[in-house]
Scaffold this motif. Structure first.
Motif, PDB file in Angstrom:
ATOM      1  N   VAL A 157       0.886  -1.258   0.169  1.00 63.04           N
ATOM      2  CA  VAL A 157      -0.054   0.101   0.016  1.00 63.04           C
ATOM      3  C   VAL A 157       0.977   1.193   0.029  1.00 63.04           C
ATOM      4  CG1 VAL A 157      -1.791   1.278   1.431  1.00 63.04           C
ATOM      5  CG2 VAL A 157      -1.859  -1.159   1.397  1.00 63.04           C
ATOM      6  N   GLY A 158       0.692   2.218  -0.884  1.00 64.12           N
ATOM      7  CA  GLY A 158       1.511   3.331  -1.097  1.00 64.12           C
ATOM      8  C   GLY A 158       0.637   4.362  -0.617  1.00 64.12           C
ATOM      9  N   ARG A 159       1.176   5.242   0.392  1.00 66.31           N
ATOM     10  CA  ARG A 159       0.275   6.242   0.820  1.00 66.31           C
ATOM     11  C   ARG A 159       0.869   7.684   0.386  1.00 66.31           C
ATOM     12  NH1 ARG A 159      -1.805  10.481   2.295  1.00 66.31           N
ATOM     13  NH2 ARG A 159      -2.475  10.885   4.348  1.00 66.31           N
ATOM     14  N   LEU A 160      -0.042   8.478  -0.318  1.00 71.28           N
ATOM     15  CA  LEU A 160       0.618   9.648  -0.757  1.00 71.28           C
ATOM     16  C   LEU A 160       0.429  10.807   0.239  1.00 71.28           C
ATOM     17  CD1 LEU A 160      -1.383   9.169  -4.133  1.00 71.28           C
ATOM     18  CD2 LEU A 160       1.125   9.490  -4.228  1.00 71.28           C
ATOM     19  N   GLY A 161       1.375  10.502   1.116  1.00 72.23           N
ATOM     20  CA  GLY A 161       1.208  11.496   2.136  1.00 72.23           C
ATOM     21  C   GLY A 161       1.802  10.933   3.484  1.00 72.23           C
ATOM     22  N   ILE A 214      -5.466   3.896   7.461  1.00 74.04           N
ATOM     23  CA  ILE A 214      -5.014   2.365   7.093  1.00 74.04           C
ATOM     24  C   ILE A 214      -4.998   1.753   8.312  1.00 74.04           C
ATOM     25  CG2 ILE A 214      -2.991   1.082   6.023  1.00 74.04           C
ATOM     26  CD1 ILE A 214      -2.324   3.633   4.462  1.00 74.04           C
ATOM     27  N   ASP A 215      -5.310   0.320   8.290  1.00 74.33           N
ATOM     28  CA  ASP A 215      -5.466  -0.468   9.422  1.00 74.33           C
ATOM     29  C   ASP A 215      -4.039  -1.209   9.253  1.00 74.33           C
ATOM     30  OD1 ASP A 215      -5.367  -2.569  11.264  1.00 74.33           O
ATOM     31  OD2 ASP A 215      -7.655  -2.983  10.626  1.00 74.33           O
ATOM     32  N   MET A 216      -2.870  -0.585  10.067  1.00 71.34           N
ATOM     33  CA  MET A 216      -1.910  -1.213  10.198  1.00 71.34           C
ATOM     34  C   MET A 216      -1.445  -2.519  10.738  1.00 71.34           C
ATOM     35  SD  MET A 216      -0.072   1.277   8.335  1.00 71.34           S
ATOM     36  CE  MET A 216       1.672   0.897   8.778  1.00 71.34           C
ATOM     37  N   PRO A 217      -2.234  -2.700  11.915  1.00 73.66           N
ATOM     38  CA  PRO A 217      -2.007  -4.120  12.352  1.00 73.66           C
ATOM     39  C   PRO A 217      -2.517  -5.304  11.302  1.00 73.66           C
ATOM     40  CG  PRO A 217      -2.909  -2.672  14.088  1.00 73.66           C
ATOM     41  CD  PRO A 217      -2.844  -1.908  12.907  1.00 73.66           C
ATOM     42  N   ALA A 218      -3.607  -4.967  10.708  1.00 80.43           N
ATOM     43  CA  ALA A 218      -4.243  -5.854   9.697  1.00 80.43           C
ATOM     44  C   ALA A 218      -3.260  -6.049   8.578  1.00 80.43           C
ATOM     45  CB  ALA A 218      -5.554  -5.343   9.199  1.00 80.43           C
ATOM     46  N   CYS A 219      -2.447  -4.904   8.077  1.00 82.50           N
ATOM     47  CA  CYS A 219      -1.582  -5.064   6.923  1.00 82.50           C
ATOM     48  C   CYS A 219      -0.345  -5.837   7.577  1.00 82.50           C
ATOM     49  CB  CYS A 219      -1.116  -3.819   6.571  1.00 82.50           C
ATOM     50  SG  CYS A 219      -2.417  -2.789   5.648  1.00 82.50           S
ATOM     51  N   ALA A 220      -0.141  -5.580   8.755  1.00 81.23           N
ATOM     52  CA  ALA A 220       1.263  -6.408   9.136  1.00 81.23           C
ATOM     53  C   ALA A 220       0.827  -7.889   9.371  1.00 81.23           C
ATOM     54  CB  ALA A 220       1.544  -5.611  10.410  1.00 81.23           C
ATOM     55  N   ALA A 221      -0.304  -8.294   9.590  1.00 78.22           N
ATOM     56  CA  ALA A 221      -0.771  -9.413   9.737  1.00 78.22           C
ATOM     57  C   ALA A 221      -0.617 -10.221   8.619  1.00 78.22           C
ATOM     58  CB  ALA A 221      -2.171  -9.672  10.465  1.00 78.22           C
ATOM     59  N   ARG A 222      -0.796  -9.596   7.411  1.00 74.01           N
ATOM     60  CA  ARG A 222      -0.975  -9.996   6.059  1.00 74.01           C
ATOM     61  C   ARG A 222       0.298  -9.989   5.549  1.00 74.01           C
ATOM     62  NH1 ARG A 222      -6.093  -9.533   3.051  1.00 74.01           N
ATOM     63  NH2 ARG A 222      -4.447  -9.449   1.195  1.00 74.01           N
ATOM     64  N   HIS A 223       1.124  -9.515   5.962  1.00 76.23           N
ATOM     65  CA  HIS A 223       2.710  -9.108   5.609  1.00 76.23           C
ATOM     66  C   HIS A 223       2.476  -8.112   4.216  1.00 76.23           C
ATOM     67  CE1 HIS A 223       4.239 -12.187   8.160  1.00 76.23           C
ATOM     68  NE2 HIS A 223       3.412 -13.088   7.786  1.00 76.23           N
ATOM     69  N   ILE A 224       1.437  -7.258   4.558  1.00 76.85           N
ATOM     70  CA  ILE A 224       1.333  -6.101   3.522  1.00 76.85           C
ATOM     71  C   ILE A 224       2.396  -4.944   3.771  1.00 76.85           C
ATOM     72  CG2 ILE A 224      -0.064  -4.426   2.292  1.00 76.85           C
ATOM     73  CD1 ILE A 224      -2.384  -6.548   2.860  1.00 76.85           C
ATOM     74  N   ASP A 225       3.065  -4.578   2.845  1.00 80.39           N
ATOM     75  CA  ASP A 225       4.111  -3.034   3.377  1.00 80.39           C
ATOM     76  C   ASP A 225       3.108  -2.094   2.893  1.00 80.39           C
ATOM     77  OD1 ASP A 225       6.606  -4.892   3.686  1.00 80.39           O
ATOM     78  OD2 ASP A 225       6.851  -5.193   1.676  1.00 80.39           O
ATOM     79  N   VAL A 226       3.256  -1.202   3.924  1.00 76.89           N
ATOM     80  CA  VAL A 226       2.819   0.138   3.781  1.00 76.89           C
ATOM     81  C   VAL A 226       4.120   1.256   3.657  1.00 76.89           C
ATOM     82  CG1 VAL A 226       1.394   1.983   4.863  1.00 76.89           C
ATOM     83  CG2 VAL A 226       0.987  -0.584   5.181  1.00 76.89           C
ATOM     84  N   PHE A 227       3.986   1.869   2.736  1.00 73.34           N
ATOM     85  CA  PHE A 227       4.915   3.047   2.269  1.00 73.34           C
ATOM     86  C   PHE A 227       4.371   4.658   2.447  1.00 73.34           C
ATOM     87  CE2 PHE A 227       5.972  -0.943  -0.234  1.00 73.34           C
ATOM     88  CZ  PHE A 227       7.248  -1.279   0.373  1.00 73.34           C
ATOM     89  N   PRO A 228       4.486   5.152   3.454  1.00 67.98           N
ATOM     90  CA  PRO A 228       4.074   6.532   3.445  1.00 67.98           C
ATOM     91  C   PRO A 228       5.308   7.316   2.689  1.00 67.98           C
ATOM     92  CG  PRO A 228       5.048   5.869   5.417  1.00 67.98           C
ATOM     93  CD  PRO A 228       4.894   4.661   4.704  1.00 67.98           C
ATOM     94  N   ALA A 229       4.796   8.707   2.335  1.00 63.90           N
ATOM     95  CA  ALA A 229       5.783   9.653   1.662  1.00 63.90           C
ATOM     96  C   ALA A 229       6.525  10.301   2.524  1.00 63.90           C
ATOM     97  CB  ALA A 229       5.177  10.123   0.462  1.00 63.90           C
ATOM     98  N   THR A 230       7.080   9.751   3.599  1.00 58.91           N
ATOM     99  CA  THR A 230       7.779  10.529   4.494  1.00 58.91           C
ATOM    100  C   THR A 230       8.930  11.726   4.264  1.00 58.91           C
ATOM    101  OG1 THR A 230       7.482   8.591   6.229  1.00 58.91           O
ATOM    102  CG2 THR A 230       9.142  10.213   6.773  1.00 58.91           C
ATOM    103  N   GLY A 231       8.308  12.806   4.582  1.00 57.72           N
ATOM    104  CA  GLY A 231       9.463  13.920   4.150  1.00 57.72           C
ATOM    105  C   GLY A 231       8.970  14.636   2.987  1.00 57.72           C
ATOM    106  N   ALA A 232       8.384  14.037   1.969  1.00 61.19           N
ATOM    107  CA  ALA A 232       8.223  14.753   0.716  1.00 61.19           C
ATOM    108  C   ALA A 232       7.477  15.837   0.878  1.00 61.19           C
ATOM    109  CB  ALA A 232       7.522  13.352  -0.291  1.00 61.19           C
ATOM    110  N   ASN A 233       6.334  16.184   1.790  1.00 60.31           N
ATOM    111  CA  ASN A 233       5.581  17.153   1.891  1.00 60.31           C
ATOM    112  C   ASN A 233       5.975  18.214   3.105  1.00 60.31           C
ATOM    113  OD1 ASN A 233       4.431  15.769   3.786  1.00 60.31           O
ATOM    114  ND2 ASN A 233       2.403  16.017   2.912  1.00 60.31           N
ATOM    115  N   ALA A 234       7.140  18.179   3.638  1.00 59.77           N
ATOM    116  CA  ALA A 234       7.299  18.763   4.853  1.00 59.77           C
ATOM    117  C   ALA A 234       7.640  20.023   4.448  1.00 59.77           C
ATOM    118  CB  ALA A 234       8.684  18.166   5.331  1.00 59.77           C
ATOM    119  N   ARG A 235       8.226  20.369   3.246  1.00 59.96           N
ATOM    120  CA  ARG A 235       8.488  21.903   3.042  1.00 59.96           C
ATOM    121  C   ARG A 235       7.216  22.657   2.699  1.00 59.96           C
ATOM    122  NH1 ARG A 235      12.988  25.763   3.439  1.00 59.96           N
ATOM    123  NH2 ARG A 235      11.929  27.458   2.624  1.00 59.96           N
ATOM    124  N   SER A 236       6.282  21.810   2.090  1.00 63.31           N
ATOM    125  CA  SER A 236       5.060  22.495   1.825  1.00 63.31           C
ATOM    126  C   SER A 236       4.085  22.908   3.099  1.00 63.31           C
ATOM    127  CB  SER A 236       4.283  21.606   0.849  1.00 63.31           C
ATOM    128  OG  SER A 236       2.736  22.246   0.806  1.00 63.31           O
TER     129      SER A 236
END
Length: 309
Positions: free
Chosen positions: A68-72, A78-100
């Motif tokens: 799961v890619g998170r545009l932000g 996002i149900d993070m525990p459920a994703c972890a249980a399914r071994h689904i990687d979650v990718f937030p765009a950490t830092g990309a909108n910090a300046r804005s």
């Protein structure tokens, strides 16, 4: 492999993904829940912003989902525990909108402190409210309080120091020995002390069970008289009705709110027709440049994850 994108994403990043993957890009899919559930049945990856609910029903409908890619950066949709249980990687765009976000905060601090930018209609009509608008405040030597001293909070501090503001910050996760404090951009403070001292307070914390309602009527009453408050973090952290009361009573001189407990904000909400209040539709992190950075980062991380599987 197949990628479903349910909310707006920068076109060049979508095209990059299409070069190597089967991409279904429908930015209004978030508003068509049944269509979304059908779309993810064969999806290997899903890319969302903050409105798509990646919850138990969606995950159950997506047996092949690997990423799961998170545009932000916020993950409360996002149900993070459920994703972890399914071994689904979650990718937030950490830092990309910090300046804005940081520039939004500084711009609204200056606007609210000065208080001179709401008279265009009066001036155009021939009125001349010069005396009424002559008592604005400078940022110079004012105290900025930052609640949540992560990447965005530190960038806000850096920009504020360029305006010769004094910066204090509160973050329960960071110990007094954390290297962040050694940068010298902000002095460490406890939350209630920060609220008592700060001329302007800006929030940069996630919405959790601990932070929901953090700025309630009691804490707002404990803020410095005439202070301003900015929230670009998450709705639900501030008691909206209590904020409206604090602005109407004059306890606070102004506020800028970009995020709300329920989005879109309902007509006739507690924040309707409140003086000295700026409302924006969850766009502090959205600029041309930030959209490009967020989309590119998300596309790269999701593509890498799929290729690795």
């Amino acid at each position: 492999m197949r990628i479903v994108i349910s909310e707006f994403m920068d076109s060049p990043a979508v095209d990059t993904l299409r070069a190597d993957f089967d991409v279904q890009y429908e930015p209004d899919l978030v508003d068509r829940r049944e269509d979304l559930l059908r779309a993810v049945q064969s999806a290997d990856a899903l890319i969302v912003r903050n409105r798509t609910r990646v919850d138990a029903p969606l995950l159950a409908a997506a047996p092949k989902l690997k990423a799961v890619g998170r545009l932000g950066v916020g993950l409360d949709n996002i149900d993070m525990p459920a994703c972890a249980a399914r071994h689904i990687d979650v990718f937030p765009a950490t830092g990309a909108n910090a300046r804005s976000v940081a520039e939004y905060v500084i711009a609204t601090v200056l606007l609210l402190l000065r208080g001179a930018y709401h008279a265009s209609a009066q001036v155009a009509a021939g009125d001349w409210p010069r005396n009424a608008l002559s008592n604005g405040r400078e940022a110079n030597q004012r105290v900025l309080g930052i609640v949540g001293y992560g990447g965005i909070g530190r960038l806000v501090a850096r920009l504020a120091r360029g305006l010769d503001m004094r910066v204090i910050a509160s973050d329960p996760i960071l110990t007094a020995e954390d290297p962040a404090w050694r940068e010298g951009l902000a002095d460490r403070a406890e939350l209630d002390d920060l609220l008592r001292q700060a001329d302007a307070v800006t929030l940069h914390i996630p919405l959790t069970d601990e932070t929901r309602g953090l700025l309630n009527a009691e804490r707002l009453a404990g803020m410095k008289d005439g202070a301003i408050l900015i929230n670009t973090a998450r709705g639900g952290i501030i008691d909206e009705a209590a904020l409206a009361n604090a602005l109407r009573s004059g306890k606070l001189a102004g506020a800028a709110i970009d995020v709300f407990d329920k989005e879109p904000l309902a007509a006739g909400s507690a924040l309707a027709d409140v003086p000295n209040l700026i409302l924006t539709p969850h766009i502090a992190g959205l600029t041309e440049e930030a959209n490009t950075r967020v989309s590119d980062m998300t596309a790269q991380r999701v593509a890498h994850a799929l290729r690795a599987n």
